[in-house]
Design a protein around this motif. Sequence first.
Motif, PDB file in Angstrom:
ATOM      1  N   ALA A   8      -3.071   6.429   5.251  1.00 25.13           N
ATOM      2  CA  ALA A   8      -4.382   6.417   4.603  1.00 25.13           C
ATOM      3  C   ALA A   8      -4.918   5.000   5.023  1.00 25.13           C
ATOM      4  O   ALA A   8      -4.125   4.082   5.131  1.00 25.13           O
ATOM      5  CB  ALA A   8      -4.029   6.583   3.145  1.00 25.13           C
ATOM      6  N   GLY A   9      -6.472   5.009   5.006  1.00 21.81           N
ATOM      7  CA  GLY A   9      -6.998   3.787   4.921  1.00 21.81           C
ATOM      8  C   GLY A   9      -8.258   4.104   5.739  1.00 21.81           C
ATOM      9  O   GLY A   9      -8.583   5.423   6.178  1.00 21.81           O
ATOM     10  N   PHE A  10      -9.347   3.242   5.481  1.00 19.32           N
ATOM     11  CA  PHE A  10     -10.591   3.282   6.015  1.00 19.32           C
ATOM     12  C   PHE A  10     -10.791   3.753   7.553  1.00 19.32           C
ATOM     13  O   PHE A  10      -9.818   3.212   8.205  1.00 19.32           O
ATOM     14  CB  PHE A  10     -11.620   2.279   5.484  1.00 19.32           C
ATOM     15  CG  PHE A  10     -11.460   2.563   3.953  1.00 19.32           C
ATOM     16  CD1 PHE A  10     -12.662   3.305   3.441  1.00 19.32           C
ATOM     17  CD2 PHE A  10     -10.884   1.617   3.349  1.00 19.32           C
ATOM     18  CE1 PHE A  10     -12.920   3.236   2.059  1.00 19.32           C
ATOM     19  CE2 PHE A  10     -11.061   1.715   1.754  1.00 19.32           C
ATOM     20  CZ  PHE A  10     -11.960   2.416   1.187  1.00 19.32           C
ATOM     21  N   SER A  11     -11.979   4.285   7.955  1.00 19.14           N
ATOM     22  CA  SER A  11     -12.018   4.195   9.446  1.00 19.14           C
ATOM     23  C   SER A  11     -12.217   2.991  10.077  1.00 19.14           C
ATOM     24  O   SER A  11     -12.583   2.056   9.454  1.00 19.14           O
ATOM     25  CB  SER A  11     -13.562   4.869   9.375  1.00 19.14           C
ATOM     26  OG  SER A  11     -13.685   5.095  10.949  1.00 19.14           O
ATOM     27  N   GLY A  12     -11.737   2.863  11.288  1.00 14.54           N
ATOM     28  CA  GLY A  12     -11.566   1.858  11.998  1.00 14.54           C
ATOM     29  C   GLY A  12     -10.349   0.803  11.823  1.00 14.54           C
ATOM     30  O   GLY A  12     -10.261  -0.210  12.501  1.00 14.54           O
ATOM     31  N   VAL A  13      -9.491   1.070  11.077  1.00 13.86           N
ATOM     32  CA  VAL A  13      -8.039   0.297  10.858  1.00 13.86           C
ATOM     33  C   VAL A  13      -6.990   0.546  11.666  1.00 13.86           C
ATOM     34  O   VAL A  13      -6.107  -0.316  11.852  1.00 13.86           O
ATOM     35  CB  VAL A  13      -7.508   0.571   9.442  1.00 13.86           C
ATOM     36  CG1 VAL A  13      -8.603  -0.163   8.137  1.00 13.86           C
ATOM     37  CG2 VAL A  13      -7.147   1.789   8.839  1.00 13.86           C
ATOM     38  N   GLY A  14      -7.165   1.562  12.536  1.00 13.02           N
ATOM     39  CA  GLY A  14      -6.031   1.808  13.507  1.00 13.02           C
ATOM     40  C   GLY A  14      -5.005   2.963  13.031  1.00 13.02           C
ATOM     41  O   GLY A  14      -3.953   2.776  13.736  1.00 13.02           O
ATOM     42  N   PRO A 109       3.054  11.212  -0.304  1.00 12.86           N
ATOM     43  CA  PRO A 109       3.416  10.024   0.290  1.00 12.86           C
ATOM     44  C   PRO A 109       2.872   9.554   1.395  1.00 12.86           C
ATOM     45  O   PRO A 109       2.760  10.310   2.531  1.00 12.86           O
ATOM     46  CB  PRO A 109       4.896   9.874   0.274  1.00 12.86           C
ATOM     47  CG  PRO A 109       5.520  11.264   0.214  1.00 12.86           C
ATOM     48  CD  PRO A 109       4.349  12.152  -0.173  1.00 12.86           C
ATOM     49  N   LYS A 110       2.286   8.301   1.199  1.00  2.66           N
ATOM     50  CA  LYS A 110       1.312   7.585   2.177  1.00  2.66           C
ATOM     51  C   LYS A 110       1.814   6.141   2.365  1.00  2.66           C
ATOM     52  O   LYS A 110       2.187   5.469   1.624  1.00  2.66           O
ATOM     53  CB  LYS A 110      -0.070   7.804   2.102  1.00  2.66           C
ATOM     54  CG  LYS A 110      -0.711   9.181   1.712  1.00  2.66           C
ATOM     55  CD  LYS A 110      -2.105   9.035   1.213  1.00  2.66           C
ATOM     56  CE  LYS A 110      -2.364  10.174   0.524  1.00  2.66           C
ATOM     57  NZ  LYS A 110      -2.265  10.442  -0.924  1.00  2.66           N
ATOM     58  N   ILE A 111       1.511   5.808   3.850  1.00  4.51           N
ATOM     59  CA  ILE A 111       1.617   4.427   4.273  1.00  4.51           C
ATOM     60  C   ILE A 111      -0.005   3.900   4.342  1.00  4.51           C
ATOM     61  O   ILE A 111      -0.602   4.540   5.001  1.00  4.51           O
ATOM     62  CB  ILE A 111       2.183   4.029   5.517  1.00  4.51           C
ATOM     63  CG1 ILE A 111       3.774   4.389   5.104  1.00  4.51           C
ATOM     64  CG2 ILE A 111       2.191   2.796   6.008  1.00  4.51           C
ATOM     65  CD1 ILE A 111       4.759   4.224   6.626  1.00  4.51           C
ATOM     66  N   GLU A 112      -0.416   2.950   3.688  1.00  6.80           N
ATOM     67  CA  GLU A 112      -1.760   2.225   3.830  1.00  6.80           C
ATOM     68  C   GLU A 112      -1.533   1.476   4.882  1.00  6.80           C
ATOM     69  O   GLU A 112      -0.891   0.668   5.036  1.00  6.80           O
ATOM     70  CB  GLU A 112      -2.110   1.833   2.572  1.00  6.80           C
ATOM     71  CG  GLU A 112      -3.525   1.091   3.115  1.00  6.80           C
ATOM     72  CD  GLU A 112      -4.343   0.688   1.585  1.00  6.80           C
ATOM     73  OE1 GLU A 112      -5.478   0.226   1.560  1.00  6.80           O
ATOM     74  OE2 GLU A 112      -3.644   0.691   0.350  1.00  6.80           O
ATOM     75  N   ILE A 113      -2.893   1.819   5.872  1.00  8.12           N
ATOM     76  CA  ILE A 113      -3.021   0.656   6.915  1.00  8.12           C
ATOM     77  C   ILE A 113      -4.324  -0.100   6.527  1.00  8.12           C
ATOM     78  O   ILE A 113      -5.273   0.555   6.139  1.00  8.12           O
ATOM     79  CB  ILE A 113      -3.272   1.483   8.367  1.00  8.12           C
ATOM     80  CG1 ILE A 113      -1.730   2.259   8.644  1.00  8.12           C
ATOM     81  CG2 ILE A 113      -3.748   0.520   9.275  1.00  8.12           C
ATOM     82  CD1 ILE A 113      -2.313   3.157   9.859  1.00  8.12           C
ATOM     83  N   LEU A 123      -6.336   0.426  -0.907  1.00  6.82           N
ATOM     84  CA  LEU A 123      -6.482   1.714  -1.441  1.00  6.82           C
ATOM     85  C   LEU A 123      -5.091   1.816  -2.526  1.00  6.82           C
ATOM     86  O   LEU A 123      -5.487   2.296  -3.402  1.00  6.82           O
ATOM     87  CB  LEU A 123      -6.278   2.732  -0.724  1.00  6.82           C
ATOM     88  CG  LEU A 123      -7.279   3.228   0.263  1.00  6.82           C
ATOM     89  CD1 LEU A 123      -6.872   4.208   1.446  1.00  6.82           C
ATOM     90  CD2 LEU A 123      -8.643   3.391  -0.131  1.00  6.82           C
ATOM     91  N   TYR A 124      -4.127   0.756  -2.279  1.00  5.38           N
ATOM     92  CA  TYR A 124      -2.784   1.243  -2.955  1.00  5.38           C
ATOM     93  C   TYR A 124      -3.120   0.958  -4.685  1.00  5.38           C
ATOM     94  O   TYR A 124      -2.344   1.487  -5.301  1.00  5.38           O
ATOM     95  CB  TYR A 124      -1.805   0.446  -2.387  1.00  5.38           C
ATOM     96  CG  TYR A 124      -1.440  -1.181  -2.616  1.00  5.38           C
ATOM     97  CD1 TYR A 124      -1.054  -1.498  -3.795  1.00  5.38           C
ATOM     98  CD2 TYR A 124      -2.096  -2.209  -1.958  1.00  5.38           C
ATOM     99  CE1 TYR A 124      -0.911  -2.657  -4.359  1.00  5.38           C
ATOM    100  CE2 TYR A 124      -2.191  -3.380  -2.329  1.00  5.38           C
ATOM    101  CZ  TYR A 124      -1.561  -3.876  -3.426  1.00  5.38           C
ATOM    102  OH  TYR A 124      -1.459  -5.139  -3.974  1.00  5.38           O
ATOM    103  N   PRO A 125      -3.847  -0.236  -4.934  1.00  5.88           N
ATOM    104  CA  PRO A 125      -3.804  -0.383  -6.329  1.00  5.88           C
ATOM    105  C   PRO A 125      -4.400   1.089  -7.120  1.00  5.88           C
ATOM    106  O   PRO A 125      -3.975   0.856  -8.341  1.00  5.88           O
ATOM    107  CB  PRO A 125      -4.724  -1.553  -6.655  1.00  5.88           C
ATOM    108  CG  PRO A 125      -4.868  -2.363  -5.143  1.00  5.88           C
ATOM    109  CD  PRO A 125      -4.869  -1.127  -4.188  1.00  5.88           C
ATOM    110  N   GLN A 126      -4.990   1.848  -6.632  1.00  6.20           N
ATOM    111  CA  GLN A 126      -5.750   2.917  -7.229  1.00  6.20           C
ATOM    112  C   GLN A 126      -4.864   4.202  -6.875  1.00  6.20           C
ATOM    113  O   GLN A 126      -5.035   5.126  -7.495  1.00  6.20           O
ATOM    114  CB  GLN A 126      -7.076   3.000  -6.913  1.00  6.20           C
ATOM    115  CG  GLN A 126      -8.129   2.158  -7.805  1.00  6.20           C
ATOM    116  CD  GLN A 126      -8.138   0.808  -7.093  1.00  6.20           C
ATOM    117  OE1 GLN A 126      -8.057   0.535  -5.832  1.00  6.20           O
ATOM    118  NE2 GLN A 126      -7.987  -0.224  -7.967  1.00  6.20           N
ATOM    119  N   ASP A 127      -3.946   4.090  -5.850  1.00  7.66           N
ATOM    120  CA  ASP A 127      -3.424   5.388  -5.498  1.00  7.66           C
ATOM    121  C   ASP A 127      -1.724   5.246  -5.411  1.00  7.66           C
ATOM    122  O   ASP A 127      -1.134   4.477  -4.759  1.00  7.66           O
ATOM    123  CB  ASP A 127      -3.556   5.578  -4.083  1.00  7.66           C
ATOM    124  CG  ASP A 127      -3.288   7.035  -3.243  1.00  7.66           C
ATOM    125  OD1 ASP A 127      -2.316   7.662  -4.131  1.00  7.66           O
ATOM    126  OD2 ASP A 127      -3.639   7.081  -2.246  1.00  7.66           O
TER     127      ASP A 127
END
Length: 166
Positions: A8-14, A109-113, A123-127
């Motif tokens: 998970a992560g916003f567009s453009g993070v890789g 389950p997700k890894i945030e980038i 994202l992790y504080p809210q997810d």
Amino acid sequence: MPKVFGFAGFSGVGKTTLIEKLLPILIGKGIRVSVIKHAHHDFDIDIPGKDSYRHRAAGAHEVLITANKRWVLMHELRNEVEPTLEEQLGRLSPCDLVIVEGFKRVEFPKIEIWREANGKPMLYPQDPNIVAVACDAEIDCKGLPLLPLNHPVTIAEFIVKRFLND
């Protein structure tokens, strides 16, 4: 069902770049991996003027293209509701692991980038489904594992230990 986790992560993070680097590492460990990519826009993989495009444009519900190296099934939703992640998982051939890119609002389950240079919030504080953060800097993840974004071998090892060693 195969093990499922995502990035998970916003567009453009890789996200796509990292998945591209992880696939050969995981496959090299003998893991059969599939990927589901969620697009948030009206995408098309077909080429205007090609036979398959013309069949879809004429109203076909599904068009299956097959050749000696690959096949693809295109399903037109028309006025149907977009399938859930669970429904899409049921369409995949058997595998050991499914990596999901996107579906950041779905519970799995997700890894945030995250990259500070992207200028977006974390994202992790809210997810609560985020189980680790992959980042290109040293940050405080409040107890979550911090993975080095530019070291895909370490991230692959985390994935194997967390999702495949049950």
